[in-house]
Design a protein around this motif. Structure first.
Motif, PDB file in Angstrom:
ATOM      1  N   GLU A  87       0.848  -1.177  -0.136  1.00  0.00           N
ATOM      2  CA  GLU A  87       0.043   0.147  -0.035  1.00  0.00           C
ATOM      3  C   GLU A  87       0.948   1.302  -0.015  1.00  0.00           C
ATOM      4  O   GLU A  87       0.723   2.195  -0.772  1.00  0.00           O
ATOM      5  CB  GLU A  87      -1.060   0.184   1.196  1.00  0.00           C
ATOM      6  CG  GLU A  87      -1.946   1.251   1.158  1.00  0.00           C
ATOM      7  CD  GLU A  87      -2.711   1.097   2.183  1.00  0.00           C
ATOM      8  OE1 GLU A  87      -3.777   2.013   2.346  1.00  0.00           O
ATOM      9  OE2 GLU A  87      -2.959   0.118   2.861  1.00  0.00           O
ATOM     10  N   ASN A 123      -4.407  -7.754  -1.213  1.00  0.00           N
ATOM     11  CA  ASN A 123      -3.605  -6.804  -1.958  1.00  0.00           C
ATOM     12  C   ASN A 123      -4.242  -6.605  -3.656  1.00  0.00           C
ATOM     13  O   ASN A 123      -4.164  -5.699  -4.311  1.00  0.00           O
ATOM     14  CB  ASN A 123      -2.069  -7.505  -2.258  1.00  0.00           C
ATOM     15  CG  ASN A 123      -1.246  -7.042  -0.914  1.00  0.00           C
ATOM     16  OD1 ASN A 123      -1.328  -5.993  -0.310  1.00  0.00           O
ATOM     17  ND2 ASN A 123      -0.109  -7.939  -0.974  1.00  0.00           N
ATOM     18  N   LEU A 126      -6.709  -3.976  -2.708  1.00  0.00           N
ATOM     19  CA  LEU A 126      -5.962  -2.779  -2.552  1.00  0.00           C
ATOM     20  C   LEU A 126      -5.659  -2.131  -3.818  1.00  0.00           C
ATOM     21  O   LEU A 126      -5.984  -1.155  -4.079  1.00  0.00           O
ATOM     22  CB  LEU A 126      -4.788  -2.941  -1.935  1.00  0.00           C
ATOM     23  CG  LEU A 126      -3.887  -1.978  -1.844  1.00  0.00           C
ATOM     24  CD1 LEU A 126      -4.114  -0.872  -0.830  1.00  0.00           C
ATOM     25  CD2 LEU A 126      -2.541  -2.254  -1.343  1.00  0.00           C
TER      26      LEU A 126
END
Length: 225
Positions: A87, A123, A126
């Motif tokens: 991130e 992820n 994300l």
């Protein structure tokens, strides 16, 4: 977004090693952002790191030396933090990329799975999160490729290849051609499997997202490179 357009920025997370043959062609002009031990993965692929970010708890000693010698920008974060290293790295990519509609925001992400299902799921979600909506993101997966699509994805896919379209962060409305089962402004509810396991026909592939965001995933098979 063109399926095979080279990236402008590469984000390397600290996942398992990636075979060079599985990575799209990366031009010398591309900026490389490495998250923690992504520094090591970048080095195995022959890439010099421009920006290194993370808590650096898992990078090798050789990787630490490379950071010191090569990276022009090193951003150290504490181990106890509210964001994953990926991130943080995507945040750097968002800083480097110009705002829409300018070119230069194609981002290739690899090493995001890390051998853990929680990391892989978090992820993937994300990459499709709103803070990174201005990036055109392609993901290199251990068993395939994926693209975050909010508007348009086009290119050539091999005949018989599997194509799955999965809505993320809510419902989506999509049109897709160049597949065995075309869709025309089809609503995909959050959590639906309606878009899973379509099949490319070998002609031009075209995906348009009229509302929402999706992950377009092409799993790798024994027949695909």
């Amino acid at each position: 977004m063109d399926i095979d357009r080279p990236p402008d920025i590469v984000v390397v997370a600290g996942g398992e090693p990636v075979a060079p043959a599985l990575v799209a062609v990366v031009p010398a002009s591309a900026r490389v952002v490495a998250a923690d031990s992504g520094v090591d993965l970048a080095r195995t692929l022959g890439w010099a790191v421009d920006v290194a970010v993370g808590d650096f708890d898992s990078v090798s000693e050789a990787g630490r030396s490379a950071i010191t010698a090569e990276a022009t920008d090193v951003r150290v974060h504490p181990m106890a933090k509210d964001a994953t290293d990926l991130e943080l790295a995507l945040g750097v990519a968002a800083e480097l990329a110009p705002a829409r509609p300018a070119p230069g925001r194609r981002v290739l992400v690899l090493g995001l799975e890390g051998g853990r299902p929680d990391h892989a799921l978090a992820n993937l979600l994300l990459a499709a999160a709103e803070p990174f909506a201005d990036l055109d993101i392609e993901l290199v997966l251990a068993q395939g490729r994926a693209w975050v699509v909010r508007d348009h994805l086009a290119g050539q896919l091999p005949a018989g290849g599997i194509v799955s379209i999965v809505p993320v962060h809510g419902p989506a409305t999509v049109s897709v051609s160049g597949v065995r089962w075309p869709l025309d402004r089809a609503p995909l509810a959050a959590g639906t499997t309606r878009g899973v396991s379509n099949e490319a026909t070998g002609g031009p592939f075209d995906l348009r997202v009229h509302a929402g965001a999706v992950l377009c995933i092409t799993p790798r098979t024994e027949e695909t490179p």
